[in-house]
Design an enzyme around this catalytic site. Structure first.
Site, PDB file in Angstrom:
ATOM      1  CG  HIS A  89     -18.024 -49.836  19.623  1.00 35.45           C
ATOM      2  ND1 HIS A  89     -18.680 -50.432  20.681  1.00 35.45           N
ATOM      3  CD2 HIS A  89     -17.595 -50.857  18.821  1.00 35.45           C
ATOM      4  CE1 HIS A  89     -18.649 -51.739  20.541  1.00 35.45           C
ATOM      5  NE2 HIS A  89     -18.002 -52.036  19.414  1.00 35.45           N
ATOM      6  CB  CYS A 132     -20.854 -46.088  24.722  1.00 27.43           C
ATOM      7  SG  CYS A 132     -21.218 -47.832  25.043  1.00 27.43           S
TER       8      CYS A 132
END
Length: 242
Positions: A89, A132
């Site tokens: 992430h 991301c």
């Protein structure tokens, strides 16, 4: 006047060792194992020696890059190329470790630059980042200054610190990256398919990856989404993997 040289001659020597490091946070990232399997297959086919570490903390991301750099510099045989795959992430400029802490991507890139890794000086260093880079989602769209003088020397004795690097992000700045909980990420799966089945220098291959991803339509929570990778290159020559 000398005859012009073909750009085809300007390619990296890939006769030495090919090394890869994969760092992947699998916690709360369903589909990661499918990406890891695909990457292992790709690196075997492309004759890379690969090392993998699952679920590194933020601090371990940095430690593993430094260990990788030290291992490269301590090898007796020449090294031709290094790949680093980072999956976690994240947000713009940062990755989240298994412990929830953040590590700065810029610090990770420092480990293998021309200053800090002697064995990879003037050698290609490729970073693949599946993470991301923000919260935005792309629904898709229907289809002067002052003069700068540049002096070129035929045989430079030095090179910039950050040349010969290629950063490949799974999405553009500010946007999220997509991952299927059973099939893995669109980016990694597409990249592996192109790199193992197509031939050409790496920027040609990445153009094909970008084309396929841009033409694909993803569906998230019933809404159509679009995505494409972003490529940042300071390579000085063509890089052929096969």
């Amino acid at each position: 006047m000398s005859n012009p040289r073909s750009l085809e001659e300007e390619k990296y020597d890939m006769s030495g060792a090919r090394l890869a490091l994969i760092l992947c946070v699998t916690k709360a990232r369903e589909g990661s194992e499918e990406d890891l399997d695909a990457l292992e297959h790709m690196f075997r086919q492309l004759r890379f020696e690969s090392t993998m570490k699952r679920d590194p903390t933020a601090e371990q991301f940095q430690e593993e890059l430094e260990k990788f750099q030290q291992a490269i510099d301590s090898r007796e045989d020449p090294v031709s190329c290094a790949f680093v795959v980072l999956m976690a992430h994240g947000r713009e400029g940062f990755l989240k470790g298994e412990d929830g802490e953040m590590v700065k991507l810029e610090n990770l890139f420092e480990a293998l630059n021309n200053k800090n890794c002697q064995a990879l000086r003037a050698k290609p260093k490729v970073y693949i980042i599946q993470a991301c880079r923000g919260e935005q989602r792309d629904p898709g769209e229907t289809v002067g200054g002052d003069e700068i003088v540049m002096v070129i020397k035929d045989s430079p004795q030095t090179i910039p610190t950050y040349t010969d690097a290629l950063h490949v992000y799974s999405t553009v700045e500010g946007y999220i990256a997509y991952r299927h909980d059973q099939k893995g990420s669109c980016f990694i799966q597409t990249l592996v398919d192109v790199f193992t089945k197509r031939k050409g220098h790496i920027l040609e291959l990445l153009t094909e990856v970008t084309r396929r991803m841009a033409e694909a339509e993803l569906v998230q929570e019933g809404k159509a989404r679009k995505t494409n990778p972003e490529i940042q290159s300071t390579l000085r020559k063509r890089l052929y993997l096969q």
